[in-house]
Design a protein around this motif. Sequence first.
Motif, mmCIF file in Angstrom:
data_model
loop_
_atom_site.group_PDB
_atom_site.id
_atom_site.type_symbol
_atom_site.label_atom_id
_atom_site.label_comp_id
_atom_site.label_asym_id
_atom_site.label_seq_id
_atom_site.Cartn_x
_atom_site.Cartn_y
_atom_site.Cartn_z
ATOM 1 N N ALA A 45 1.423 -1.297 -0.067
ATOM 2 C CA ALA A 45 0.039 0.069 0.357
ATOM 3 C C ALA A 45 1.148 1.337 0.141
ATOM 4 O O ALA A 45 0.758 1.968 -0.795
ATOM 5 C CB ALA A 45 -0.862 -0.090 1.428
ATOM 6 N N ALA A 46 2.068 1.104 1.238
ATOM 7 C CA ALA A 46 3.075 2.520 0.769
ATOM 8 C C ALA A 46 3.512 2.724 -1.124
ATOM 9 O O ALA A 46 4.034 3.886 -1.134
ATOM 10 C CB ALA A 46 4.239 2.413 2.020
ATOM 11 N N GLY A 47 3.586 1.855 -1.281
ATOM 12 C CA GLY A 47 4.461 1.462 -2.854
ATOM 13 C C GLY A 47 3.164 1.407 -4.321
ATOM 14 O O GLY A 47 3.406 1.671 -4.953
ATOM 15 N N GLY A 48 2.025 2.546 -3.567
ATOM 16 C CA GLY A 48 1.559 2.566 -4.605
ATOM 17 C C GLY A 48 0.695 0.759 -5.533
ATOM 18 O O GLY A 48 -0.101 0.510 -6.244
ATOM 19 N N VAL A 49 1.062 -0.773 -4.498
ATOM 20 C CA VAL A 49 0.687 -1.325 -4.936
ATOM 21 C C VAL A 49 -0.900 -1.553 -4.187
ATOM 22 O O VAL A 49 -1.021 -1.786 -3.760
ATOM 23 C CB VAL A 49 1.763 -2.481 -4.595
ATOM 24 N N LEU A 95 -7.809 2.007 -15.311
ATOM 25 C CA LEU A 95 -8.733 3.551 -15.233
ATOM 26 C C LEU A 95 -9.545 3.871 -16.545
ATOM 27 O O LEU A 95 -9.694 4.064 -17.112
ATOM 28 C CB LEU A 95 -7.584 4.662 -15.361
ATOM 29 N N ALA A 96 -10.785 3.155 -15.723
ATOM 30 C CA ALA A 96 -12.498 2.832 -16.985
ATOM 31 C C ALA A 96 -13.399 2.838 -15.720
ATOM 32 O O ALA A 96 -13.185 1.626 -15.103
ATOM 33 C CB ALA A 96 -12.066 2.271 -18.124
ATOM 34 N N PRO A 97 -14.132 3.382 -16.812
ATOM 35 C CA PRO A 97 -15.712 2.802 -16.198
ATOM 36 C C PRO A 97 -15.638 1.470 -15.841
ATOM 37 O O PRO A 97 -15.574 0.825 -16.814
ATOM 38 C CB PRO A 97 -16.522 3.062 -16.500
ATOM 39 N N GLY A 98 -16.289 0.535 -15.192
ATOM 40 C CA GLY A 98 -16.809 -0.720 -14.451
ATOM 41 C C GLY A 98 -15.447 -1.046 -13.705
ATOM 42 O O GLY A 98 -15.559 -2.152 -13.209
ATOM 43 N N TYR A 99 -14.576 -0.819 -13.256
ATOM 44 C CA TYR A 99 -13.358 -1.782 -12.877
ATOM 45 C C TYR A 99 -13.067 -0.758 -11.575
ATOM 46 O O TYR A 99 -13.782 0.026 -11.547
ATOM 47 C CB TYR A 99 -11.665 -0.676 -13.541
ATOM 48 N N ASP A 100 -12.683 -1.639 -10.668
ATOM 49 C CA ASP A 100 -12.079 -1.676 -9.404
ATOM 50 C C ASP A 100 -11.398 -0.194 -9.415
ATOM 51 O O ASP A 100 -10.639 0.841 -9.998
ATOM 52 C CB ASP A 100 -11.742 -2.516 -8.623
ATOM 53 N N ALA A 101 -11.896 0.653 -8.134
ATOM 54 C CA ALA A 101 -11.653 2.036 -8.487
ATOM 55 C C ALA A 101 -10.415 1.897 -7.946
ATOM 56 O O ALA A 101 -10.094 2.387 -5.899
ATOM 57 C CB ALA A 101 -12.289 2.674 -7.052
ATOM 58 N N ASP A 102 -8.922 1.097 -7.692
ATOM 59 C CA ASP A 102 -7.738 0.902 -7.395
ATOM 60 C C ASP A 102 -6.722 1.980 -7.562
ATOM 61 O O ASP A 102 -6.070 1.940 -9.077
ATOM 62 C CB ASP A 102 -7.498 -0.056 -7.755
ATOM 63 N N LEU A 103 -6.115 2.989 -7.500
ATOM 64 C CA LEU A 103 -5.884 4.438 -7.615
ATOM 65 C C LEU A 103 -4.546 4.985 -7.003
ATOM 66 O O LEU A 103 -4.428 4.529 -5.731
ATOM 67 C CB LEU A 103 -6.480 5.196 -7.304
ATOM 68 N N VAL A 104 -3.231 4.394 -7.691
ATOM 69 C CA VAL A 104 -2.221 5.461 -7.072
ATOM 70 C C VAL A 104 -2.224 6.886 -7.331
ATOM 71 O O VAL A 104 -2.126 7.404 -8.167
ATOM 72 C CB VAL A 104 -0.560 4.173 -7.585
ATOM 73 N N GLY A 136 9.368 9.949 -7.607
ATOM 74 C CA GLY A 136 8.163 9.288 -7.348
ATOM 75 C C GLY A 136 8.378 8.784 -6.172
ATOM 76 O O GLY A 136 8.578 8.013 -5.486
ATOM 77 N N VAL A 137 7.536 10.012 -5.737
ATOM 78 C CA VAL A 137 6.423 9.894 -4.189
ATOM 79 C C VAL A 137 4.855 9.181 -4.015
ATOM 80 O O VAL A 137 4.178 10.386 -4.297
ATOM 81 C CB VAL A 137 6.857 10.591 -3.338
ATOM 82 N N VAL A 138 4.812 8.115 -4.098
ATOM 83 C CA VAL A 138 3.870 7.804 -3.598
ATOM 84 C C VAL A 138 2.741 9.156 -2.139
ATOM 85 O O VAL A 138 3.109 8.739 -1.550
ATOM 86 C CB VAL A 138 3.538 6.224 -3.203
ATOM 87 N N CYS A 139 1.589 9.447 -2.887
ATOM 88 C CA CYS A 139 1.064 10.102 -1.827
ATOM 89 C C CYS A 139 0.042 8.996 -0.804
ATOM 90 O O CYS A 139 -0.083 9.560 -0.034
ATOM 91 C CB CYS A 139 0.447 11.208 -2.550
ATOM 92 N N ALA A 140 -0.701 8.698 -1.617
ATOM 93 C CA ALA A 140 -1.972 8.333 -1.526
ATOM 94 C C ALA A 140 -2.396 6.478 -1.987
ATOM 95 O O ALA A 140 -2.154 6.877 -3.597
ATOM 96 C CB ALA A 140 -3.051 8.719 -1.444
ATOM 97 N N THR A 141 -2.642 5.808 -1.743
ATOM 98 C CA THR A 141 -3.367 4.198 -2.514
ATOM 99 C C THR A 141 -4.635 4.763 -1.985
ATOM 100 O O THR A 141 -4.915 4.168 -0.805
ATOM 101 C CB THR A 141 -2.336 3.872 -2.014
ATOM 102 N N ILE A 142 -5.290 3.956 -2.818
ATOM 103 C CA ILE A 142 -7.092 3.799 -2.885
ATOM 104 C C ILE A 142 -7.359 2.426 -2.779
ATOM 105 O O ILE A 142 -7.094 2.014 -4.845
ATOM 106 C CB ILE A 142 -7.874 4.615 -3.586
ATOM 107 N N VAL A 143 -8.197 1.565 -2.728
ATOM 108 C CA VAL A 143 -8.432 -0.116 -3.077
ATOM 109 C C VAL A 143 -9.741 -0.044 -3.448
ATOM 110 O O VAL A 143 -10.474 -0.004 -2.154
ATOM 111 C CB VAL A 143 -7.410 -0.573 -2.052
#
Length: 450
Positions: free
Chosen positions: A85-89, A379-388, A419-426
């Motif tokens: 999660a801390a790495g945007g995975v 990153l498209a409608p219908g996909y899981d909202a998994d974002l870095v 490249g600094v990961v600021c936030a991770t959304i699962v």
Amino acid sequence: MELGSSVGAVRSKRVLLGDQVRPAVIVIKDGKIHQILSDSDFPGGEVLDVGDSVVMPGIVDCHVHVNEPGRVSWEGFWTATRAAAAGGVTTIVDMPLNSLPPTTTVGNFHEKRLEAAGKCFVDTAFWGGVIPGNQLELRPMIQAGVAGFKCFLIHSGVEEFPHVTERDLHAAMAQLQGTGSVLLFHAEVDVQQTTQEDGDPRQYSTFLQSRPDVMEMEAIRTITALCLQYQVRCHIVHLSSAKPLELIQEARQAGAPLTVETTHHYLSLCAENIPAGATQFKCCPPIRGSVNQEQLWSALKAGQIDMVVSDHSPCTPDLKKLVTGDFTEAWGGISSLQFGLPLFWSSASKRGFQLSDVTRLLSLQTARLSRLDDRKGSLAPGYDADLVVWDPEKEFEIKEASIHHKNKLTPYLGLTLRGVVCATIVRGQLVYREGSFCPEPLGTHLLIQL
């Protein structure tokens, strides 16, 4: 917005949509991407505004050794998925070893899932394993939801996961035919001339000479023949040598359903720079020279290598034999799950790779291999909202205090990366932001239905 809360929308001036980076608002509903709107079309409501940080699909790392149950002193689901999660995975796929028991039977798979329950901060899928004599477990494991299977053509490093012979592979591939599943290969075989281990065991060159390119070459010769014969999806894990690339290309042109990955360490580290006794650099197959490394980068750019993964393979510090610095005795494995995105970007950005290449190589193709590409990696409608959410321009130094892996030993300590990961959304939930995690694990187990 509190950690652990559901995010209704994310706004950024830099959202990666296809090959383009542009301002957008990503609207999230029930953990899925509902709409992607321009700012002017967004009707309003609560939104996580990340300014000009880049928003792109979360990383899907399909080569991670979590080692739980059985070897939790090495790692474990709690620490591995926090590091992820801390790495945007946002998704990992756990390897069948080095857990005890390994994931080689349906019973062992259920045991692993029980052990992982309630400990995953990101979504987690699972590979099964092929070992001698377990071919009748393969179809039941597919039914139970494994993403595919991993095997070794050489000693795996642990006794409970023996390597397979060609005879074992025929038996396994006959079972896998027609299932749509995939067989992953550790592609090294023992060859005659590698038996001598003369030389100073503290010198990296001694270890490197004991695992020459020909070991990968000969293994891949066997794999390509079997892949063509059975038409079962095959995948070469952690390619370190550029020499077999021609063989792989020929097999693909002949109709082999074959894919190949390389790792961050083969793209970031090279043999010439490894100091004597620095066993934290040991992995198998080995890190090779700088000329070979540039050939891997060229192959990646040309599409001959399909994806890049961490092959996160930690252990306790004593197994690395740091006191003696003996490369021949040390455990082979590198910890990097948390740092894959900045490791890749630090080198790739200097070689003309774009942000769209990052997503393709670290998210889309890895999701496709694991049969998760219907919900992950895009990153498209219908996909899981998994974002870095990350800042590709910002630099940081890897310090022990900021490492979330259980064991902090890594060859990257002290390295400055971009490249600094600021936030991770699962699945629409804020699991990580600026060094802090959601209070409870919010990841789920991903079972693959073929």
